[in-house]
Design a protein around this motif. Structure first.
Motif, PDB file in Angstrom:
ATOM      1  N   ARG A  70       0.773  -1.246  -0.018  1.00 40.59           N
ATOM      2  CA  ARG A  70      -0.218   0.192   0.030  1.00 40.59           C
ATOM      3  C   ARG A  70       0.931   1.467   0.004  1.00 40.59           C
ATOM      4  NH1 ARG A  70      -4.459  -1.997   4.708  1.00 40.59           N
ATOM      5  NH2 ARG A  70      -4.635  -3.905   4.092  1.00 40.59           N
ATOM      6  N   SER A  71       2.001   1.018  -0.553  1.00 44.88           N
ATOM      7  CA  SER A  71       2.998   2.429  -0.751  1.00 44.88           C
ATOM      8  C   SER A  71       2.677   3.230  -1.781  1.00 44.88           C
ATOM      9  CB  SER A  71       4.379   1.840  -0.816  1.00 44.88           C
ATOM     10  OG  SER A  71       4.713   1.212  -2.096  1.00 44.88           O
ATOM     11  N   SER A  72       3.473   4.400  -2.076  1.00 44.21           N
ATOM     12  CA  SER A  72       3.483   5.133  -3.399  1.00 44.21           C
ATOM     13  C   SER A  72       3.956   4.349  -4.495  1.00 44.21           C
ATOM     14  CB  SER A  72       4.148   6.452  -3.083  1.00 44.21           C
ATOM     15  OG  SER A  72       3.392   7.303  -2.127  1.00 44.21           O
ATOM     16  N   GLY A 267      -1.123   6.776   5.005  1.00 44.61           N
ATOM     17  CA  GLY A 267      -1.040   7.623   3.592  1.00 44.61           C
ATOM     18  C   GLY A 267      -2.118   6.893   2.753  1.00 44.61           C
ATOM     19  N   HIS A 269      -3.858   7.030  -1.118  1.00 46.87           N
ATOM     20  CA  HIS A 269      -3.729   7.376  -2.607  1.00 46.87           C
ATOM     21  C   HIS A 269      -4.892   6.995  -3.086  1.00 46.87           C
ATOM     22  CE1 HIS A 269       0.509   6.568  -1.267  1.00 46.87           C
ATOM     23  NE2 HIS A 269       0.663   6.991  -2.309  1.00 46.87           N
ATOM     24  N   GLY A 304      -1.231  10.645  -4.497  1.00 46.69           N
ATOM     25  CA  GLY A 304      -0.849  10.691  -3.191  1.00 46.69           C
ATOM     26  C   GLY A 304       0.165  11.392  -2.690  1.00 46.69           C
ATOM     27  N   THR A 305       0.344  11.465  -1.224  1.00 45.81           N
ATOM     28  CA  THR A 305      -0.327  10.753  -0.442  1.00 45.81           C
ATOM     29  C   THR A 305      -0.571  11.832   0.754  1.00 45.81           C
ATOM     30  OG1 THR A 305      -0.032   8.807   0.914  1.00 45.81           O
ATOM     31  CG2 THR A 305       1.860  10.006   0.351  1.00 45.81           C
ATOM     32  N   THR A 306      -1.356  11.403   1.747  1.00 44.68           N
ATOM     33  CA  THR A 306      -1.571  12.042   2.931  1.00 44.68           C
ATOM     34  C   THR A 306      -0.645  11.676   4.170  1.00 44.68           C
ATOM     35  OG1 THR A 306      -3.257  10.345   3.724  1.00 44.68           O
ATOM     36  CG2 THR A 306      -4.159  12.398   2.483  1.00 44.68           C
ATOM     37  N   ASP A 307      -0.483  12.254   5.339  1.00 38.36           N
ATOM     38  CA  ASP A 307       0.583  11.888   6.269  1.00 38.36           C
ATOM     39  C   ASP A 307       0.042  12.260   7.364  1.00 38.36           C
ATOM     40  OD1 ASP A 307       2.640  11.477   7.652  1.00 38.36           O
ATOM     41  OD2 ASP A 307       4.184  12.316   6.358  1.00 38.36           O
ATOM     42  N   ASP A 323     -10.015  12.697   3.637  1.00 38.02           N
ATOM     43  CA  ASP A 323      -8.554  12.055   2.851  1.00 38.02           C
ATOM     44  C   ASP A 323      -8.667  12.420   1.354  1.00 38.02           C
ATOM     45  OD1 ASP A 323      -7.309  11.454   5.278  1.00 38.02           O
ATOM     46  OD2 ASP A 323      -8.254   9.372   5.162  1.00 38.02           O
ATOM     47  N   ILE A 327      -6.784  15.269  -1.112  1.00 37.72           N
ATOM     48  CA  ILE A 327      -5.873  15.148  -2.104  1.00 37.72           C
ATOM     49  C   ILE A 327      -6.390  15.782  -3.497  1.00 37.72           C
ATOM     50  CG2 ILE A 327      -5.095  13.267  -4.049  1.00 37.72           C
ATOM     51  CD1 ILE A 327      -5.175  11.320  -1.404  1.00 37.72           C
ATOM     52  N   ALA A 349      -5.450   2.892   1.224  1.00 39.85           N
ATOM     53  CA  ALA A 349      -4.900   3.379   2.576  1.00 39.85           C
ATOM     54  C   ALA A 349      -3.674   2.380   3.093  1.00 39.85           C
ATOM     55  CB  ALA A 349      -5.640   3.898   3.487  1.00 39.85           C
TER      56      ALA A 349
END
Length: 576
Positions: A70-72, A267, A269, A304-307, A323, A327, A349
């Motif tokens: 679930r990364s970027s 995070g 996306h 993305g992303t949020t933090d 969220d 974005i 997420a």
């Protein structure tokens, strides 16, 4: 010639291999047992087994089912870490980027071009340009070429030709640079298969429920096979805890306070169709909290992303309406035609495992990693970033072998390609001939080569035996039936969710999140895993409930309500 039992030489990670691995885990004391099947745990298993050690790896759910899927989906040095003066981390990550691109996984890790838009005419171009130059210089310090082109300065008119969707007043020019991207979940499953190929005993859906101690020393774990409901013990000279955001929870099982704490940062996306944003490259934008990427992803864009801090359920972090709106609001500031909720195909997420420090903001917590021997027999690895997983794994195994008797060889993973990598470029160069030989369209062969490398032959053999497997899945034209069968027979997929969410990315790429593909995919898996009609229906029902819960949670205004709605979908229960 080596004896039959001396080393594993099977590229499969299927149901029979799982049974065999579990039998061996129960049968003898291992040198090293890895707990956690994300990118770092899988990397540690490969690192240890290629040093000649006996190794096991257990994962409570599916491979990469947590943070690592679930990364970027970027393999990058981290432009923003330059501003934080964390030069060592950037240099290390860029060295690893080059290694992954050119040696370890050229079939999975690909260069990707980004634009950094400039809003001030002179000072910003000099400041950002100096950072990009440093980024390029660092990429050469690993002893090999970086594998991507240098940065370039562009005028406003040049940017507008390359990215027509950018608003006229959004920039005065730009700088382009290169990083790389990867299908994170596919990479992890390939990494586990490679570890298994070299002799590691790998089993997913096995939850560690406690540690076995002799005095103060950890000598193994108590495990629960969630597929069969069997409880058993695994003995090991050293246990490596590579559980990411679950590190603190795992540490508590030992009865000792951990040497460091991990905070989870959420995070989010969005996935939108490629035609909603006209651009020849990706985009990097600064926000008041962090950075926002627009990343090319096949026929889609990832945005993305949020933090933000996350204190709720770690297995299923939920994206909220806030969220998604955050974005969209920030990306729309630079677009001529705004994106709306109706343009969003998928949402996911994930949680970053950050080493807790003095800062109250997760965006300022360390992406460095730490290794500790919290109690004898137990090594803990925490923090870090996806790109530097190999270094993290090496450091964890170094700490573990320091407590073992005898001279243990140093790490060799910098020279070990993943399965499917060796010969990839040659296969790519003759993709037209391969397509003709198997009577498959060249575009389909390209798709397979960029997901399986030279193992593509195994999927094409499935199609030759059963031409129907060349048909695309309903609602997910990028994927074919052979990939579902292969996921169950060779890649360790035990449930429908494993295939739709991780072996493929249908759950985030398809407009219906995989609802149409689910019955077809379940029927294909049934032939490999021996499911009856009742089991097929149960797998489909579980997946549809998951999709509905995720969609509903994304309409909620805050984390608490989104978490509550998402958890209305039950987790996968014991099914056999």
């Amino acid at each position: 010639m080596a004896s039959h039992n001396s080393v594993t030489r099977s590229t499969k990670l299927g149901p029979e291999e799982r049974v065999s691995a579990l039998a061996k885990l129960k049968d003898k004391e291992l040198d090293i047992l890895v707990v956690g099947g994300g990118i770092v745990g899988a990397g540690a298993a490969l690192d240890a087994v290629t040093r000649g050690l006996s190794v096991g790896i257990l994962e409570a759910r599916d491979w990469a089912s947590g943070t690592s899927s679930r990364s970027s989906k970027l393999v990058h040095g981290g432009i923003r870490y330059l501003e934080q003066l964390d030069f060592r981390l950037v240099r290390e990550a860029l060295t690893e980027r080059g290694l992954l691109l050119q040696r370890i996984a050229p079939h999975l890790v690909k260069p990707v071009r980004f634009l950094y838009p400039l809003k001030k005419r002179f000072t910003e171009r000099f400041y950002i340009g100096a950072g990009m130059l440093l980024y390029d210089i660092f990429s050469y310090t690993g002893g090999r070429p970086p594998g991507v082109p240098h940065h370039r300065h562009l005028s406003k008119s040049q940017v507008q030709k390359l990215i027509p969707s950018l608003a006229n007043d959004a920039l005065v020019g730009g700088i382009t640079y290169y990083d790389a991207q990867v299908d994170d979940a596919r990479y992890v499953s390939s990494l586990v298969r490679t570890a298994s190929f070299y002799g590691a005993h790998a089993a997913s859906r096995v939850r560690v429920e406690g540690f076995i101690k002799v005095g103060e020393r950890v000598v193994g774990v108590r495990a629960h096979d969630l597929q069969t409901d069997e409880h058993f013990e695994v003995r090991a000279k050293q246990v490596v805890n590579a559980t990411g955001v679950w590190t603190d929870d795992t540490q508590r099982m030992v009865g000792e306070r951990g040497t460091f704490k991990v905070r989870a940062s959420k995070g989010v996306h969005l996935v939108v169709p490629r035609d909603r944003f006209q651009s020849a490259m990706g985009l990097l934008l600064r926000t008041e909290k962090s950075v926002l990427f627009v990343i090319p992803w096949g026929r889609h864009w990832l945005i993305g992303t949020t933090d933000t801090d996350w204190y709720l359920d770690k297995a299923h972090p939920a994206a909220t309406a806030a969220d998604i709106d955050y974005i969209l609001e920030h990306i729309n500031e630079v677009l001529t035609v705004p994106l709306t909720r109706e343009d969003v195909e998928g949402v996911y997420a994930g949680l970053r495992p950050l080493l807790a420090g003095e800062s109250d903001q997760t965006s300022k917590l360390s992406r460095e990693h730490l290794v500790g021997h919290s109690v004898p027999g137990l090594v803990v690895i925490a923090g870090g970033k996806w790109t530097t997983y190999r270094i993290m794994a090496k450091d964890a195994v170094d700490a573990a072998v320091s407590a073992l008797d005898g001279r243990i060889p140093a790490s060799t993973t910098q020279d070990i390609p993943l399965l499917g990598a060796e010969g990839y470029q040659a296969a790519w160069n003759k993709r037209g001939k391969i397509a003709k030989a198997f009577d498959v369209h060249t575009v389909r062969v390209e798709h397979l080569l960029n997901r399986y490398g030279t193992l593509t032959d195994e999927l094409l053999d499935l199609i030759r035996d059963n031409p129907a497997l060349a048909e695309p899945l309903p609602g997910a034209d990028d994927y074919i039936g052979a990939e579902v069968v292969y996921a169950a027979s060779h890649e360790g997929a035990l449930h429908l969710e494993d295939v739709l969410a991780r072996r493929t990315r249908i759950s985030i790429e398809a407009w219906d999140r995989g609802v149409s593909a689910a019955p077809v995919a379940a029927a294909l898996m049934a032939g490999v895993l021996g499911w009856d009609h009742e089991r097929i229906d149960r797998e489909v029902s579980f997946y549809l409930t998951r999709v509905a819960a995720e969609r509903a949670s994304q309409e909620e205004p805050n984390d608490e309500s989104a978490d509550r709605v998402r958890l209305e979908a039950p987790d996968i229960a014991i099914t056999t």
